[in-house]
Design a protein around this motif. Sequence first.
Motif, PDB file in Angstrom:
ATOM      1  N   GLU A 121       0.824  -1.203   0.000  1.00 45.54           N
ATOM      2  CA  GLU A 121       0.000   0.000   0.000  1.00 45.54           C
ATOM      3  C   GLU A 121       0.861   1.256   0.000  1.00 45.54           C
ATOM      4  O   GLU A 121       0.565   2.224  -0.704  1.00 45.54           O
ATOM      5  CB  GLU A 121      -0.939   0.012   1.214  1.00 45.54           C
ATOM      6  N   ILE A 122       1.926   1.233   0.751  1.00 40.30           N
ATOM      7  CA  ILE A 122       2.845   2.374   0.796  1.00 40.30           C
ATOM      8  C   ILE A 122       3.515   2.552  -0.561  1.00 40.30           C
ATOM      9  O   ILE A 122       3.616   3.665  -1.077  1.00 40.30           O
ATOM     10  CB  ILE A 122       3.888   2.199   1.918  1.00 40.30           C
ATOM     11  N   GLY A 123       3.931   1.444  -1.174  1.00 41.90           N
ATOM     12  CA  GLY A 123       4.558   1.509  -2.494  1.00 41.90           C
ATOM     13  C   GLY A 123       3.615   2.057  -3.548  1.00 41.90           C
ATOM     14  O   GLY A 123       4.004   2.884  -4.378  1.00 41.90           O
ATOM     15  N   GLU A 124       2.362   1.612  -3.518  1.00 35.40           N
ATOM     16  CA  GLU A 124       1.367   2.106  -4.470  1.00 35.40           C
ATOM     17  C   GLU A 124       1.123   3.597  -4.276  1.00 35.40           C
ATOM     18  O   GLU A 124       1.026   4.352  -5.242  1.00 35.40           O
ATOM     19  CB  GLU A 124       0.055   1.346  -4.309  1.00 35.40           C
ATOM     20  N   SER A 125       1.041   4.020  -3.033  1.00 36.19           N
ATOM     21  CA  SER A 125       0.823   5.435  -2.735  1.00 36.19           C
ATOM     22  C   SER A 125       2.005   6.277  -3.217  1.00 36.19           C
ATOM     23  O   SER A 125       1.818   7.329  -3.833  1.00 36.19           O
ATOM     24  CB  SER A 125       0.615   5.634  -1.236  1.00 36.19           C
ATOM     25  N   ASP A 126       3.200   5.814  -2.948  1.00 36.57           N
ATOM     26  CA  ASP A 126       4.400   6.537  -3.380  1.00 36.57           C
ATOM     27  C   ASP A 126       4.447   6.663  -4.901  1.00 36.57           C
ATOM     28  O   ASP A 126       4.804   7.717  -5.438  1.00 36.57           O
ATOM     29  CB  ASP A 126       5.669   5.846  -2.880  1.00 36.57           C
ATOM     30  N   LEU A 127       4.084   5.591  -5.598  1.00 40.52           N
ATOM     31  CA  LEU A 127       4.087   5.617  -7.061  1.00 40.52           C
ATOM     32  C   LEU A 127       3.045   6.596  -7.588  1.00 40.52           C
ATOM     33  O   LEU A 127       3.312   7.377  -8.502  1.00 40.52           O
ATOM     34  CB  LEU A 127       3.831   4.218  -7.620  1.00 40.52           C
ATOM     35  N   ARG A 128       1.845   6.585  -6.990  1.00 41.71           N
ATOM     36  CA  ARG A 128       0.793   7.520  -7.391  1.00 41.71           C
ATOM     37  C   ARG A 128       1.248   8.962  -7.202  1.00 41.71           C
ATOM     38  O   ARG A 128       1.062   9.813  -8.073  1.00 41.71           O
ATOM     39  CB  ARG A 128      -0.470   7.243  -6.574  1.00 41.71           C
ATOM     40  N   VAL A 129       1.863   9.241  -6.055  1.00 42.78           N
ATOM     41  CA  VAL A 129       2.352  10.590  -5.767  1.00 42.78           C
ATOM     42  C   VAL A 129       3.427  10.996  -6.780  1.00 42.78           C
ATOM     43  O   VAL A 129       3.432  12.127  -7.271  1.00 42.78           O
ATOM     44  CB  VAL A 129       2.882  10.679  -4.317  1.00 42.78           C
ATOM     45  N   ARG A 146      -8.957  17.042  -9.962  1.00 44.79           N
ATOM     46  CA  ARG A 146      -9.038  15.977  -8.952  1.00 44.79           C
ATOM     47  C   ARG A 146      -7.831  15.062  -9.026  1.00 44.79           C
ATOM     48  O   ARG A 146      -7.299  14.628  -8.003  1.00 44.79           O
ATOM     49  CB  ARG A 146     -10.331  15.178  -9.115  1.00 44.79           C
ATOM     50  N   LEU A 147      -7.361  14.782 -10.240  1.00 44.74           N
ATOM     51  CA  LEU A 147      -6.175  13.946 -10.421  1.00 44.74           C
ATOM     52  C   LEU A 147      -4.968  14.610  -9.766  1.00 44.74           C
ATOM     53  O   LEU A 147      -4.242  13.978  -8.994  1.00 44.74           O
ATOM     54  CB  LEU A 147      -5.943  13.732 -11.919  1.00 44.74           C
ATOM     55  N   GLU A 148      -4.763  15.902 -10.059  1.00 48.52           N
ATOM     56  CA  GLU A 148      -3.608  16.627  -9.518  1.00 48.52           C
ATOM     57  C   GLU A 148      -3.692  16.784  -8.004  1.00 48.52           C
ATOM     58  O   GLU A 148      -2.660  16.833  -7.336  1.00 48.52           O
ATOM     59  CB  GLU A 148      -3.468  17.990 -10.187  1.00 48.52           C
ATOM     60  N   ALA A 149      -4.896  16.852  -7.471  1.00 51.55           N
ATOM     61  CA  ALA A 149      -5.068  17.002  -6.019  1.00 51.55           C
ATOM     62  C   ALA A 149      -4.960  15.659  -5.293  1.00 51.55           C
ATOM     63  O   ALA A 149      -4.968  15.625  -4.063  1.00 51.55           O
ATOM     64  CB  ALA A 149      -6.417  17.645  -5.726  1.00 51.55           C
ATOM     65  N   GLY A 150      -4.873  14.576  -6.062  1.00 50.47           N
ATOM     66  CA  GLY A 150      -4.787  13.256  -5.443  1.00 50.47           C
ATOM     67  C   GLY A 150      -6.110  12.783  -4.883  1.00 50.47           C
ATOM     68  O   GLY A 150      -6.151  11.893  -4.042  1.00 50.47           O
ATOM     69  N   GLU A 151      -7.193  13.356  -5.352  1.00 53.20           N
ATOM     70  CA  GLU A 151      -8.519  13.025  -4.848  1.00 53.20           C
ATOM     71  C   GLU A 151      -9.137  11.837  -5.560  1.00 53.20           C
ATOM     72  O   GLU A 151     -10.237  11.413  -5.223  1.00 53.20           O
ATOM     73  CB  GLU A 151      -9.453  14.227  -4.986  1.00 53.20           C
TER      74      GLU A 151
END
Length: 87
Positions: free
Chosen positions: A16-24, A57-62
């Motif tokens: 989950e942390i890896g996925e979040s980091d990649l998304r960011v 929304r994409l840029e805001a991470g929403e």
Amino acid sequence: MKTWKGAREKPFTAEEIGESDLRVAIIGELIKARQEKNISQRELEQLSGVKQPVISRLEAGETSPQLDTVLKVLAPLGKTLAVVPLE
């Protein structure tokens, strides 16, 4: 899990942390590319066909956008995604 205590008792997994980091990282590169080209979200809408509120929304991470949406937004910025081996 509606309380802070409940949230602390269930930490995020490494995946989950890896996925979040990649998304960011992807979103950060998208924003950077748009700003470097001095393109507004509204202009990017015209170039990509993706509505400005979706880009916002994409840029805001929403949101967790679909791959085709990300590719549509990246193309006019001169960017794409690549599949590379994990380090």
